[in-house]
Enzyme design. Sequence first.
Site, PDB file in Angstrom:
ATOM      1  N   SER A  16       0.940  -1.359   0.143  1.00 13.98           N
ATOM      2  CA  SER A  16      -0.062   0.009  -0.040  1.00 13.98           C
ATOM      3  C   SER A  16       0.854   1.458   0.091  1.00 13.98           C
ATOM      4  O   SER A  16       0.576   2.079  -0.645  1.00 13.98           O
ATOM      5  CB  SER A  16      -1.068   0.098   1.337  1.00 13.98           C
ATOM      6  N   GLU A  95      -4.963  -4.353  -3.000  1.00 16.78           N
ATOM      7  CA  GLU A  95      -5.564  -5.496  -2.482  1.00 16.78           C
ATOM      8  C   GLU A  95      -6.280  -6.329  -4.036  1.00 16.78           C
ATOM      9  O   GLU A  95      -7.314  -6.798  -4.237  1.00 16.78           O
ATOM     10  CB  GLU A  95      -7.090  -5.408  -1.778  1.00 16.78           C
ATOM     11  N   CYS A 154      13.466 -14.805  10.652  1.00 16.16           N
ATOM     12  CA  CYS A 154      14.605 -15.390  10.631  1.00 16.16           C
ATOM     13  C   CYS A 154      15.654 -14.472   9.906  1.00 16.16           C
ATOM     14  O   CYS A 154      17.084 -14.769   9.631  1.00 16.16           O
ATOM     15  CB  CYS A 154      14.724 -16.910  10.166  1.00 16.16           C
TER      16      CYS A 154
END
Length: 199
Positions: A16, A95, A154
């Site tokens: 966005s 979206e 990670c």
Amino acid sequence: MAKLYFYYSSMNAGKSSSLLQADFNYRERGMNTMLWTAALDTRSEGMIRSRIGLEAEAHRFGPATDLHDAVAVAHENEGENAFGERGIDCVLVDEAQFLTPAQVWQLARLCDEAGIPVLCYGLRTDFRGELFPGSAILLGIADALVELKAVCHCGRKATMNLRVDAAGEPIREGEQTAIGGNESYVALCRRHFSQALAR
């Protein structure tokens, strides 16, 4: 030639905010843009909002919205841009995973027939690692595919969207679409996504 772009990623990659930056760049140059977001996401209330605080008003699309016709009407009626030209200079869709396959083809027609570039931003896959229908068509027909990077805990690239319950436990089954943010989804690399589902 106008192009159809698909900027895709997992959750929390800045889709966005990237869309809003692109919109700002067009408008700063005096060009007319048209923003769209999914009506399904009731949190937005007709706004595109980024997690870093940027926002802009947007039109809302549902499954029955004819995006080609809606943009074509606006293209005919929009006032002159900084170059003395009338119309819409760019369409930006947030979206985009919620687009229907027909709507993706409507956007492609805008590029091909009206010469309007279309920038779509969305998720590639759902919480099961399966393609959304809109994303599948975009991956198949877009002129340019751009992966936006999110980061797993990670440090590796996050490509998956783990759906979690209120206690943070993985959800393995359910409807493809469930609206939510950081309280409902965690962006993970494939390894940690698989480990979380195997617990």
